[in-house]
Design a protein around this motif. Structure first.
Motif, mmCIF file in Angstrom:
data_model
loop_
_atom_site.group_PDB
_atom_site.id
_atom_site.type_symbol
_atom_site.label_atom_id
_atom_site.label_comp_id
_atom_site.label_asym_id
_atom_site.label_seq_id
_atom_site.Cartn_x
_atom_site.Cartn_y
_atom_site.Cartn_z
ATOM 1 N N THR A 95 0.831 -1.210 0.000
ATOM 2 C CA THR A 95 0.000 0.000 0.000
ATOM 3 C C THR A 95 0.866 1.261 0.000
ATOM 4 N N GLY A 96 2.096 1.162 -0.494
ATOM 5 C CA GLY A 96 2.973 2.322 -0.595
ATOM 6 C C GLY A 96 3.866 2.484 0.619
ATOM 7 N N PRO A 97 4.687 3.513 0.609
ATOM 8 C CA PRO A 97 4.727 4.553 -0.427
ATOM 9 C C PRO A 97 5.599 4.200 -1.641
ATOM 10 N N ASN A 98 6.395 3.129 -1.548
ATOM 11 C CA ASN A 98 7.278 2.805 -2.669
ATOM 12 C C ASN A 98 6.996 1.443 -3.288
ATOM 13 N N SER A 99 6.028 0.741 -2.798
ATOM 14 C CA SER A 99 5.651 -0.554 -3.370
ATOM 15 C C SER A 99 4.146 -0.714 -3.226
ATOM 16 N N TRP A 100 3.524 -1.358 -4.247
ATOM 17 C CA TRP A 100 2.072 -1.420 -4.301
ATOM 18 C C TRP A 100 1.622 -2.747 -4.883
ATOM 19 N N ASP A 101 0.367 -3.100 -4.552
ATOM 20 C CA ASP A 101 -0.327 -4.066 -5.398
ATOM 21 C C ASP A 101 -1.401 -3.275 -6.140
ATOM 22 N N CYS A 102 -2.138 -3.907 -7.041
ATOM 23 C CA CYS A 102 -3.034 -3.147 -7.927
ATOM 24 C C CYS A 102 -4.097 -2.366 -7.160
ATOM 25 N N SER A 103 -4.776 -3.027 -6.232
ATOM 26 C CA SER A 103 -5.864 -2.356 -5.515
ATOM 27 C C SER A 103 -5.327 -1.376 -4.479
ATOM 28 N N GLY A 104 -4.117 -1.631 -3.947
ATOM 29 C CA GLY A 104 -3.511 -0.686 -3.006
ATOM 30 C C GLY A 104 -3.201 0.643 -3.677
ATOM 31 N N LEU A 105 -2.729 0.576 -4.937
ATOM 32 C CA LEU A 105 -2.431 1.804 -5.680
ATOM 33 C C LEU A 105 -3.713 2.586 -5.978
ATOM 34 N N VAL A 106 -4.751 1.901 -6.435
ATOM 35 C CA VAL A 106 -6.016 2.578 -6.750
ATOM 36 C C VAL A 106 -6.615 3.206 -5.494
ATOM 37 N N GLN A 107 -6.596 2.464 -4.388
ATOM 38 C CA GLN A 107 -7.166 2.998 -3.144
ATOM 39 C C GLN A 107 -6.422 4.263 -2.712
ATOM 40 N N ALA A 108 -5.073 4.224 -2.776
ATOM 41 C CA ALA A 108 -4.284 5.392 -2.371
ATOM 42 C C ALA A 108 -4.536 6.581 -3.289
ATOM 43 N N ALA A 109 -4.722 6.331 -4.600
ATOM 44 C CA ALA A 109 -4.968 7.430 -5.539
ATOM 45 C C ALA A 109 -6.257 8.164 -5.190
ATOM 46 N N PHE A 110 -7.293 7.444 -4.857
ATOM 47 C CA PHE A 110 -8.578 8.096 -4.562
ATOM 48 C C PHE A 110 -8.604 8.714 -3.164
ATOM 49 N N LYS A 111 -7.691 8.305 -2.308
ATOM 50 C CA LYS A 111 -7.590 8.965 -1.008
ATOM 51 C C LYS A 111 -7.107 10.399 -1.182
ATOM 52 N N GLN A 112 -6.407 10.653 -2.295
ATOM 53 C CA GLN A 112 -5.930 12.023 -2.542
ATOM 54 C C GLN A 112 -7.085 13.002 -2.706
ATOM 55 N N VAL A 113 -8.248 12.486 -3.075
ATOM 56 C CA VAL A 113 -9.432 13.362 -3.260
ATOM 57 C C VAL A 113 -10.505 13.010 -2.229
#
Length: 286
Positions: free
Chosen positions: A192-210
Motif C-alpha cells: 500500500t505504498g509509499p514505494n511498493s504497491w499491489d493493484c488495488s492498493g495503488l487505486v485505493q491510495a490514488a482516490f484517497k488524494q481526493v
C-alpha cells in the motif's frame, strides 16, 4: 682270679619277684576290663538304640544371610517392575508416534489438495483472462478515423474503446497525477505504498488524494461506482479485469487510451495502452 672274671656275664638278669607280681597284676586288670566290656556289650546288644537329631540353631550369620537373600529378591522384583514400566512407556510412545505420523500424513494430504485446488483456480483465472483479452483485442481500433469527440471506434460489431485525449480536470486530474507519479515503483502483493504497491492498493491510495475511501480489494473496487462502457471512458475511471464483483485486477484510466496499474512483480507500476491488457469493464467514481 679266673681269666674270665673281667668279662660281663651274658646271662639275662633275673627278674625280681616284685616285677613279676606287677606284671601279673596288670595282666589281671586288663582281663577284668575286657570281661566287663564284654558283658556290657552283650547287655547293650539286647536293647534298641534311639538316636536324637538336633535342628541347627538360627545363628546371627544365618539370619544375616536370610535377610540378604530377601533384599536381593526385593531388588530383583523392583528391577522387574521398573523394566515393565519402561516397556509400557515405550509402547505408549510408539503408539503416540504412530498416531502423530498418521495425523501429519492427513494434514499433508489436505494441504496438497488445497494447493492443487488453488492451482486449478489460478489456471482458470488465467484462461478466462486470456479469453477476455482475445475478445477485447478484436474490438481495439485497427484503422478507423477519429470521431468528433476525439475517440476512436473500432470493430465490425460496433464496439469501441475510448482513447480520449482530453485533459483530466479537478479530482480526476489529482487521481491521474498520483498514479503517474508512482510509475516505476515495485509491485508487492499486499503493498500500500509509499514505494511498493499491489493493484488495488495503488487505486485505493490514488482516490484517497481526493478524500474518497475505496474498498481495499479488487473485487469490491470493481463495483464501487457506476458501471461505464469501455467505449465511453474518462480519465480517473477505474478499470477492472474479471467479472464485476469478482475482479482479480484493477487500474486507472489516464486518457489517450492509456492506463496505469501495478501489474506484477516483473513490471511493477507501469503505464500501458489498453491493447496491452484489455480490461473487462470500468466503473466511474468521480
Amino acid at each position: 682270679m679266673s681269666h674270665t672274671a673281667h668279662i660281663r656275664s651274658h646271662r639275662k638278669p633275673r627278674r625280681s619277684a616284685s616285677t613279676i607280681a606287677m606284671r601279673a597284676g596288670v595282666a589281671g586288670g586288663v582281663l577284668s576290663t575286657l570281661a566287663v566290656a564284654g558283658a556290657s556289650g552283650s547287655a547293650n546288644a539286647a536293647e534298641p538304640v534311639t538316636q536324637t537329631l538336633e535342628l541347627p540353631t538360627l545363628t546371627a550369620d544365618l539370619a544375616a544371610q536370610v535377610a540378604q537373600s530377601a533384599d536381593v529378591t526385593q531388588q530383583a522384583a523392583a528391577s522387574y517392575e521398573l523394566q515393565a514400566e519402561r516397556d509400557a512407556a515405550a509402547a505408549q510412545a510408539a503408539k503416540k508416534a504412530k498416531a502423530d505420523l498418521a495425523e501429519a500424513k492427513k494434514k499433508a494430504e489436505e494441504a496438497k489438495k488445497k494447493a492443487q485446488e488453488a492451482a486449478r483456480e489460478k489456471a482458470a483465472e488465467r484462461a478466462a483472462r486470456s479469453a477476455q483479452r482475445a475478445t477485447l483485442s478484436a474490438s481495439v481500433d485497427t484503422g478507423s478515423s477519429d470521431s468528433t469527440d476525439n475517440s476512436r471506434s473500432t470493430g465490425s460489431t460496433g464496439s469501441s474503446v475510448s482513447t480520449s485525449t482530453s485533459t483530466a480536470t479537478g479530482s480526476a486530474a489529482a487521481v491521474v497525477s498520483f498514479v503517474q507519479a508512482q510509475i516505476g515503483d515495485a509491485y508487492v502483493s499486499g503493498g500500500t505504498g509509499p514505494n511498493s504497491w499491489d493493484c488495488s492498493g495503488l487505486v485505493q491510495a490514488a482516490f484517497k488524494q481526493v478524500n474518497i475511501d475505496l474498498p481495499r480489494v479488487s473485487q469490491a473496487q470493481s463495483t464501487a461506482g457506476t458501471q461505464v462502457s469501455l467505449s465511453n471512458l474518462q480519465p480517473g475511471d477505474i478499470l477492472y479485469w474479471g467479472g464485476a464483483g469478482s475482479a482479480y485486477h484493477v487500474g486507472v484510466y489516464v486518457g489517450d487510451g492509456m492506463f496505469v496499474g501495478a501489474q506484477n512483480s516483473a513490471t511493477g507500476v507501469v503505464m500501458k495502452p489498453l491493447s496491452y491488457d484489455p480490461p473487462s469493464g470500468a466503473v466511474r467514481v468521480l
